[in-house]
Design an enzyme around this catalytic site. Structure first.
Site, PDB file in Angstrom:
ATOM      1  CB  VAL A 104      -1.096  -0.010   1.322  1.00 16.52           C
ATOM      2  CG1 VAL A 104      -2.079   1.055   1.167  1.00 16.52           C
ATOM      3  CG2 VAL A 104      -1.516  -1.722   1.391  1.00 16.52           C
ATOM      4  CB  CYS A 105       0.794   4.535   0.260  1.00 16.93           C
ATOM      5  SG  CYS A 105       1.674   5.822  -0.047  1.00 16.93           S
ATOM      6  CB  THR A 106       5.933   4.801   0.437  1.00 18.62           C
ATOM      7  OG1 THR A 106       5.419   4.860   1.751  1.00 18.62           O
ATOM      8  CG2 THR A 106       5.804   6.453  -0.451  1.00 18.62           C
ATOM      9  CB  THR A 124       4.534   3.937  -4.919  1.00 19.43           C
ATOM     10  OG1 THR A 124       4.414   4.277  -4.085  1.00 19.43           O
ATOM     11  CG2 THR A 124       4.998   5.340  -6.482  1.00 19.43           C
ATOM     12  CB  ALA A 157      -2.198   5.416  -5.037  1.00 19.40           C
TER      13      ALA A 157
END
Length: 319
Positions: A104-106, A124, A157
Site C-alpha cells: 500500500v502506498c510507499t 505507488t 497508491a
C-alpha cells in the site's frame, strides 16, 4: 475453504490508514464468512510502533515468530524513506514464500528494495513514483492507476487505494457479494477499478499562478460541454492562442488539450457512476458530442467502454 492468513508488517513511522484500511476489509470479510481470514500484525522485534501521525500500534508478534502468510501486506509511510536493512532482508527472504504479496502506498519502496518488484509493473503514491522509477529501473512504474496487479504481486497508491485493492482481493477470494457487503459496512463504494487515475484533473495539474489562467481552469471544470478549444480559452484569458498554450503548460504542467481531456473524462465517469442519464446525454454534457467519441476516449484512457464502466462500477443501491 482454507483459512487465509493475512500478515501486516509494522514499522516506526508507518501510515496508520495504510494498515487499518486493509485490515478492516479483511476482518470485515471474515465476519461475513467466518474462518476465511486470519489477520495478524508483526514488527521486527514484536514491540509497539509509532505511526507517522503519532498513534501507537501494538503488533501480535515479532516477524521472526510470525505465521507463514497467504497474503503478506506491506504498508507505506515515512518509515519507508530510509528502509531498515533488517526489514528489507526479512522481506527479501520471506516475501517470495507468500502466495500473495501486497503493498500500500510507499510500501512498494520496501518491496523494491528487497528486489521483489524487479521485472514487474507496479504503482505507488503519485508523489514517489518518479523516485521509485529512478532508483529501480528494473520496475515498470505506472503512476496513474490506484492499484496494479501483476501476477501474485499487487501494489496500490496512497491510503484509500489500499482499501480498493483489499476489496478487489476479497472479491477474488469470496465473490462480489461478500466484497460488496464489506464495502457497504465501511460506507465505501465497491466501484473503483484499478486503472482509475489516482487523482482528478484539478489535483493532477498545478494551479496556475496568474489569475486569468486560474479562472480558465475553473471555467473548464464548470463547463466541460462548452467550447474548450485553445482559441476560445485563450480569448477568455485575454491572451493570444500561442501565448496562452505556452503559459498554461508552464504554469500547470499540462497542455490545455490534455487538461480538457482529463476534465471531460472525469465528468463523464462521475455522471455514469452517480446518475441514470443515458450515454448520449452524458456524451453531450461532457463535451464529447457523440457516444462514439466518448467510447473512444474511454477505451483509450480506461480500456473499457462507457456502458461496461457503468455496469461494473456504478454502486448498487444499499437496502
Amino acid at each position: 475453504m482454507a483459512q487465509r492468513t493475512v500478515l501486516v508488517v509494522l514499522f516506526d513511522d508507518v501510515q496508520s490508514l495504510d494498515v487499518t484500511g486493509p485490515v478492516e476489509v479483511f476482518a470485515g470479510a471474515d465476519k461475513h464468512v467466518p474462518g476465511t481470514y486470519r489477520v495478524r500484525t508483526a514488527s521486527l522485534d514484536g514491540g509497539a510502533v509509532r505511526t507517522s501521525s503519532g498513534l501507537t500500534l501494538v503488533p501480535d508478534t515479532a516477524l521472526a515468530d510470525a505465521p507463514a502468510p497467504h497474503t503478506l501486506l506491506v504498508p507505506g509511510g515515512q518509515g519507508t524513506r530510509v528502509p531498515d536493512p533488517r526489514l528489507t532482508e526479512w522481506l527479501r527472504e520471506h516475501g517470495p514464500r507468500a502466495e500473495r504479496l501486497v503493498s500500500v502506498c510507499t510500501g512498494a519502496i520496501l518491496l523494491a528494495e528487497a528486489g521483489l518488484l524487479d521485472g514487474r509493473r507496479a504503482t505507488t503514491h503519485w508523489a514517489y513514483s518518479d523516485t521509485l522509477a529512478r532508483n529501480h529501473p528494473a520496475i515498470e512504474v505506472d503512476a496513474e492507476p490506484i492499484y496494479v496487479r501483476d501476477g501474485h504481486v499487487s501494489t496500490s497508491a496512497g491510503v484509500t487505494a489500499g482499501i480498493d485493492l483489499a476489496l478487489a482481493l476479497v472479491e477474488e477470494d469470496l465473490g462480489r457479494e461478500v466484497a460488496l457487503g464489506v464495502a457497504r459496512h465501511l460506507v465505501v463504494f465497491l466501484r473503483r477499478p484499478g486503472n482509475q487515475a489516482q487523482f482528478s484533473a484539478q489535483l493532477r495539474a498545478q494551479t496556475a499562478r496568474r489569475e486569468p489562467l486560474r479562472e480558465v481552469q475553473q471555467w473548464i471544470a464548470e463547463h466541460p460541454g462548452g467550447d474548450l478549444g485553445v482559441e476560445s480559452l485563450a480569448a477568455r484569458a485575454l491572451l493570444s492562442p500561442r501565448h496562452f498554450a505556452r503559459a498554461f503548460r508552464t504554469e500547470t504542467g499540462m497542455t490545455p488539450g490534455r487538461y480538457v481531456d482529463r476534465v471531460r473524462l472525469e465528468h463523464a465517469r462521475r455522471l455514469l457512476e452517480d446518475t441514470g442519464e443515458g450515454v448520449e446525454e452524458i456524451s453531450r454534457a461532457s463535451g464529447y458530442g457523440t457516444p462514439e467519441a466518448m467510447r473512444r476516449a474511454f477505451v483509450r484512457a480506461l480500456a473499457t467502454s462507457p456502458a461496461e464502466y457503468r455496469r461494473r462500477f456504478r454502486p448498487a443501491p444499499v437496502r
